[in-house]
Write a protein that holds these residues in place. Structure first.
Motif, PDB file in Angstrom:
ATOM      1  N   PHE A   1      46.038  32.325  45.232  1.00  0.00           N
ATOM      2  CA  PHE A   1      46.428  31.147  45.625  1.00  0.00           C
ATOM      3  C   PHE A   1      45.001  30.155  45.405  1.00  0.00           C
ATOM      4  O   PHE A   1      44.911  28.711  45.268  1.00  0.00           O
ATOM      5  N   LEU A   2      44.121  29.875  45.865  1.00  0.00           N
ATOM      6  CA  LEU A   2      42.753  29.640  46.792  1.00  0.00           C
ATOM      7  C   LEU A   2      42.344  28.904  45.340  1.00  0.00           C
ATOM      8  O   LEU A   2      41.572  27.983  45.064  1.00  0.00           O
ATOM      9  N   LYS A   3      42.582  29.887  43.708  1.00  0.00           N
ATOM     10  CA  LYS A   3      42.255  29.910  42.254  1.00  0.00           C
ATOM     11  C   LYS A   3      43.041  28.351  42.226  1.00  0.00           C
ATOM     12  O   LYS A   3      42.318  27.817  41.147  1.00  0.00           O
TER      13      LYS A   3
ATOM     14  N   GLU B   1      35.848  31.078  47.662  1.00  0.00           N
ATOM     15  CA  GLU B   1      36.540  31.538  46.456  1.00  0.00           C
ATOM     16  C   GLU B   1      36.755  30.073  46.240  1.00  0.00           C
ATOM     17  O   GLU B   1      37.115  30.249  44.252  1.00  0.00           O
ATOM     18  N   ASN B   2      36.402  29.157  46.148  1.00  0.00           N
ATOM     19  CA  ASN B   2      36.767  27.386  45.268  1.00  0.00           C
ATOM     20  C   ASN B   2      35.728  27.104  45.166  1.00  0.00           C
ATOM     21  O   ASN B   2      35.835  26.732  46.803  1.00  0.00           O
TER      22      ASN B   2
ATOM     23  N   ARG C   1      43.258  35.096  47.542  1.00  0.00           N
ATOM     24  CA  ARG C   1      41.711  34.584  46.320  1.00  0.00           C
ATOM     25  C   ARG C   1      42.692  33.966  45.305  1.00  0.00           C
ATOM     26  O   ARG C   1      42.656  32.840  44.799  1.00  0.00           O
TER      27      ARG C   1
END
Lengths: 62, 147
Positions: free
Chosen positions: B130-132, A5-6, B128
């Motif tokens: 949080f990960l951003k 995701e990152n 998702r």
């Protein structure tokens, strides 16, 4: 799969027996054992996704 | 070297790989020195990659390809980088396996290939989100054993 995701997140599955020095350094005695940022956080056992997220959040605040 | 996967296992993996969506590129980093499991790992991955035309393998050496190893943050062997491949573009999703993926880890290896192929982490919406928000490097090392 958190890594997907990152691009800043890298996730490794480490075979503990093959890398005993690394496992010892992080005092791995049971598996799975997740080390966050070289010891800023540790999660022992298979935990729900939300617990892992909380541990990463804590580790980043250190 | 004799084959590591028997016909029955190959058949099962082949069946599972019909679920592959997008191509996955595996980069193997080995070393000629002090690497007990490099040969077996390379052989195992070669056999797995051969089971689908959506999979490709690149064999590298930590000592002779230091700049590529640095780019992928690899300093131990054997390491497998599971990347995406779209046309000729390689996308690093940050997914690595250190050590030979045998035993339980063999299943994880196959599942990781499927996940990278799906280009979807399968995580909960809150995770998702949080990960951003992460704006500094996070390095996760999940220690496992084959048994």
């Amino acid at each position: 799969m958190l890594a997907m995701e990152n691009p800043l997140v890298q996730a490794e599955m480490v075979e503990a027996m093959e890398f005993p020095t690394l496992a010892d350094r992080h005092q791995v005695s049971g598996v799975p054992h997740t080390v966050i940022n070289d010891g800023a956080g540790n999660v022992v056992g298979a935990v729900p996704e939300s617990n892992l997220v909380a541990a990463i959040r804590d580790a980043l605040q250190k | 070297m004799d084959k590591l996967l028997n016909e029955n296992v190959e058949k099962q993996i082949h069946e599972v790989f019909t679920g592959l969506k997008e191509p996955v590129h595996v980069i193997f980093f080995g070393s000629k020195e002090n690497c007990e499991y490099c040969d077996d790992t390379r052989q195992l991955v070669k056999e797995v990659v051969a089971l689908s035309d959506k999979l490709s393998l690149e064999v590298r050496d930590l000592q002779t390809d230091p700049s590529l190893a640095g780019q992928y943050n690899v300093d131990k062997t054997p390491t497998l980088v599971l990347a995406g491949k779209d046309s000729e573009k390689i996308t690093d999703y940050g997914v690595r396996l250190l050590g030979i993926p045998s035993g339980h880890e063999f299943t994880s290896f196959i599942q990781d290939i499927l996940l990278v192929s799906s280009r979807d982490s399968g995580l909960a919406p809150a995770t998702r989100e949080f990960l951003k928000t992460i704006n500094k490097p996070v390095h996760l090392q999940v220690f496992v054993t084959p048994t």
